[in-house]
Design an enzyme around this catalytic site. Structure first.
Site, mmCIF file in Angstrom:
data_model
loop_
_atom_site.group_PDB
_atom_site.id
_atom_site.type_symbol
_atom_site.label_atom_id
_atom_site.label_comp_id
_atom_site.label_asym_id
_atom_site.label_seq_id
_atom_site.Cartn_x
_atom_site.Cartn_y
_atom_site.Cartn_z
ATOM 1 N N HIS A 79 0.851 -1.195 0.000
ATOM 2 C CA HIS A 79 0.000 0.000 0.000
ATOM 3 C C HIS A 79 0.884 1.241 0.000
ATOM 4 O O HIS A 79 1.692 1.433 0.891
ATOM 5 C CB HIS A 79 -0.902 0.030 1.236
ATOM 6 C CG HIS A 79 -2.046 -0.943 1.161
ATOM 7 N ND1 HIS A 79 -3.116 -0.906 2.001
ATOM 8 C CD2 HIS A 79 -2.272 -1.975 0.312
ATOM 9 C CE1 HIS A 79 -3.966 -1.877 1.679
ATOM 10 N NE2 HIS A 79 -3.464 -2.549 0.669
ATOM 11 N N TYR A 210 -9.055 5.664 7.179
ATOM 12 C CA TYR A 210 -9.169 6.080 8.581
ATOM 13 C C TYR A 210 -10.174 7.224 8.611
ATOM 14 O O TYR A 210 -9.907 8.278 8.046
ATOM 15 C CB TYR A 210 -7.824 6.578 9.120
ATOM 16 C CG TYR A 210 -6.817 5.477 9.385
ATOM 17 C CD1 TYR A 210 -6.032 4.956 8.360
ATOM 18 C CD2 TYR A 210 -6.634 4.980 10.683
ATOM 19 C CE1 TYR A 210 -5.094 3.950 8.607
ATOM 20 C CE2 TYR A 210 -5.695 3.982 10.945
ATOM 21 C CZ TYR A 210 -4.937 3.469 9.905
ATOM 22 O OH TYR A 210 -4.023 2.486 10.171
ATOM 23 N N PRO A 302 -4.148 0.702 18.823
ATOM 24 C CA PRO A 302 -3.985 0.142 17.479
ATOM 25 C C PRO A 302 -4.019 1.162 16.331
ATOM 26 O O PRO A 302 -3.677 0.804 15.208
ATOM 27 C CB PRO A 302 -5.148 -0.846 17.353
ATOM 28 C CG PRO A 302 -6.163 -0.368 18.327
ATOM 29 C CD PRO A 302 -5.420 0.271 19.447
ATOM 30 N N LYS A 306 1.150 0.139 15.103
ATOM 31 C CA LYS A 306 2.577 0.131 15.440
ATOM 32 C C LYS A 306 3.015 -1.062 16.290
ATOM 33 O O LYS A 306 4.224 -1.318 16.413
ATOM 34 C CB LYS A 306 2.940 1.417 16.202
ATOM 35 C CG LYS A 306 2.978 2.654 15.322
ATOM 36 C CD LYS A 306 4.316 2.771 14.621
ATOM 37 C CE LYS A 306 4.312 3.710 13.469
ATOM 38 N NZ LYS A 306 4.074 3.063 12.159
ATOM 39 N N TYR A 397 3.971 6.622 9.723
ATOM 40 C CA TYR A 397 3.192 5.431 9.374
ATOM 41 C C TYR A 397 4.078 4.376 8.724
ATOM 42 O O TYR A 397 3.954 3.185 8.989
ATOM 43 C CB TYR A 397 2.043 5.827 8.443
ATOM 44 C CG TYR A 397 0.917 4.819 8.411
ATOM 45 C CD1 TYR A 397 -0.202 4.966 9.213
ATOM 46 C CD2 TYR A 397 0.974 3.713 7.563
ATOM 47 C CE1 TYR A 397 -1.239 4.040 9.196
ATOM 48 C CE2 TYR A 397 -0.049 2.774 7.533
ATOM 49 C CZ TYR A 397 -1.149 2.951 8.362
ATOM 50 O OH TYR A 397 -2.171 2.020 8.326
HETATM 51 C C1 PHB Z 1 -5.794 -4.167 10.623
HETATM 52 O O1 PHB Z 1 -5.851 -4.408 9.410
HETATM 53 O O2 PHB Z 1 -6.121 -4.999 11.457
HETATM 54 C C2 PHB Z 1 -5.344 -2.816 11.085
HETATM 55 C C3 PHB Z 1 -4.831 -1.922 10.161
HETATM 56 C C4 PHB Z 1 -4.434 -0.661 10.564
HETATM 57 C C5 PHB Z 1 -4.534 -0.286 11.897
HETATM 58 C C6 PHB Z 1 -5.031 -1.193 12.829
HETATM 59 C C7 PHB Z 1 -5.440 -2.451 12.434
HETATM 60 O O3 PHB Z 1 -4.168 0.958 12.282
#
Ligand code: PHB
Length: 403
Positions: A79, A210, A302, A306, A397
């Site tokens: 990505h 997000y 989460p 990280k 990120y």
């Molecule tokens: C996930 O795909 O489980 C996931 C992805 C990004 C995050 C948290 C969890 O910030």
């Protein structure tokens, strides 16, 4: 009682313990990995799915995979950015353009399966499904880990060093604390949690979304062409099993609603769980012959994914200092571990906290509701409209270079 002598006893056989064992093996250092859980239990516990650039390198370039099968590279999804969604519109943050880096969507369960397979292939000593694990004789030259195997037979593993890679309910963390009167435990609790689902649906977006909405945060992640992972902010006491599929979808739809044509694709919900949410750091991360790695020493919320990346970064530093300490027969070398690991941990703590507060709704702050909402929108607007702002997000990120 069976006894085994090794150089490093590793308590915890999740990704951190296995990666450390793998890296030590490559440096010619023996280890034994022990975990109370069965392999199947770890393999089916869903965790986050984003790997930073250096985590991918660590997996791809240290011999975890046989030639021609590069797991994360061949099976993961690269990505080049994420979408931030607010005010009913998505804004793309292009990591490739901003910092020349990508992340990989590759679930932690797959990382575990790959590392476990590599240890078994290389003849590693990995022991799962044990009970009653205890670490003893930490004051002496040869600490021991004792446990009972699945048949109730007692075992002991004595080692020069013990590593606690035993997760957020670590027993090793408490032993470091007992031995270090000056230790500190830094906590940050949040008044919310994440409701996580797996569902049978096609992808709604090429990259992760997000989203900030007046109803709270939501995240659209992915797993495969036909299975998706999504989350939304909820109350920590929420009972996941009481939510019907319809209720889940109407909550997610409300949080993703907008005017730009984005469509959230729905499907049968195949798993639902409420995930804990907190920040935690224990320092120091070692005492004498005992060292901590990953969630045993620190937990991040989460948002930003990280946790696994920090654990893998710990193991890279740890493998280096452990190899040196054993080769030079000098425990002083271990002293640099806490300092080197914590530099990254605190950057990641800030990054996760910042992404969390930028995107979540703070319950109970009614007096400041209007101010907070408009301030959040101001922050997000300045972030997506500024190269400096977007670059900070892209850098954090995709991960800071390894120190
Ligand atoms: C996930 O795909 O489980 C996931 C992805 C990004 C995050 C948290 C969890 O910030």
């Amino acid at each position: 009682m069976t006894s085994t002598r090794t150089q490093v006893a590793i308590v915890g056989g999740g990704p951190a313990g296995l990666m450390l064992s793998h890296l030590l093996d490559r440096a010619g250092v023996d280890s034994v990995v022990m975990d109370n859980r069965a392999v199947e239990e770890i393999r089916t516990t869903h965790r986050a799915g984003i790997l930073e650039r250096d985590s991918v390198r660590l997996l791809a370039e240290t011999g975890v995979y046989e030639a021609g099968r590069e797991g994360v590279i061949t099976d993961g999804d690269r990505h080049g950015g994420i979408y931030l969604r607010f005010g009913g519109e998505s804004h793309h943050i292009d990591f490739e353009e901003l910092v020349g880096a990508s992340v990989w969507l590759y679930p932690q369960t797959d990382v575990f399966v790959d590392l476990h397979a590599a240890r078994v292939r290389d003849g590693g000593d990995v022991r799962y499904g044990i009970s009653g694990t205890a670490v003893r004789d930490l004051g002496g030259d040869l600490p021991r880990v004792t446990y009972d195997d699945a048949e109730g037979v007692p075992h002991e593993v004595s080692a020069d060093l013990v590593v606690g890679a035993d997760g957020s309910r670590s027993i090793c963390r408490d032993l470091v604390a007992q031995r270090e009167p000056g230790h500190r435990r830094h906590f940050r609790e949040y008044p919310f949690a994440w409701f996580g689902i797996l569902c049978e649906a096609p992808r709604s977006s090429p990259e992760l979304v997000y989203a900030r909405s007046d109803r709270g945060f939501a995240l659209i992640s992915q797993r495969t062409d036909s299975v998706q992972r999504m989350y939304f902010q909820c109350d920590p006491s929420e009972d996941a099993s009481s939510w019907s599929d319809d209720r889940i979808w109407s909550e997610l739809q409300a949080r993703l609603a907008g005017s730009d044509g984005f469509q959230l694709k729905e499907g049968r919900v195949i798993e639902r769980t409420v995930l804990p949410f907190r920040s935690f750091v224990q320092t120091p991360m070692h005492s004498g012959r005992l060292l901590l790695a990953g969630d045993a020493a620190h937990t991040v919320p989460p948002t930003g994914a990280k946790g696994l990346n920090l654990a893998l970064a710990d193991t890279r530093v740890l493998a280096e200092v452990v190899e040196q300490a054993l080769r030079k027969d000098d425990l002083e070398v271990l002293a640099s571990y806490t300092q080197r690991a914590l530099a990254r941990v605190w950057k990641a703590q800030h990054f996760s906290y910042w992404m969390t507060t930028m995107l979540h709704r703070a319950p109970g702050e009614e007096a400041h509701r209007g101010f907070d909402e408009l301030r959040q929108l101001g922050e997000l607007t300045s972030l997506v409209s500024s190269e400096a702002g977007s670059t900070y997000l892209a850098e954090g990120y995709t991960g800071w270079p390894t120190a």
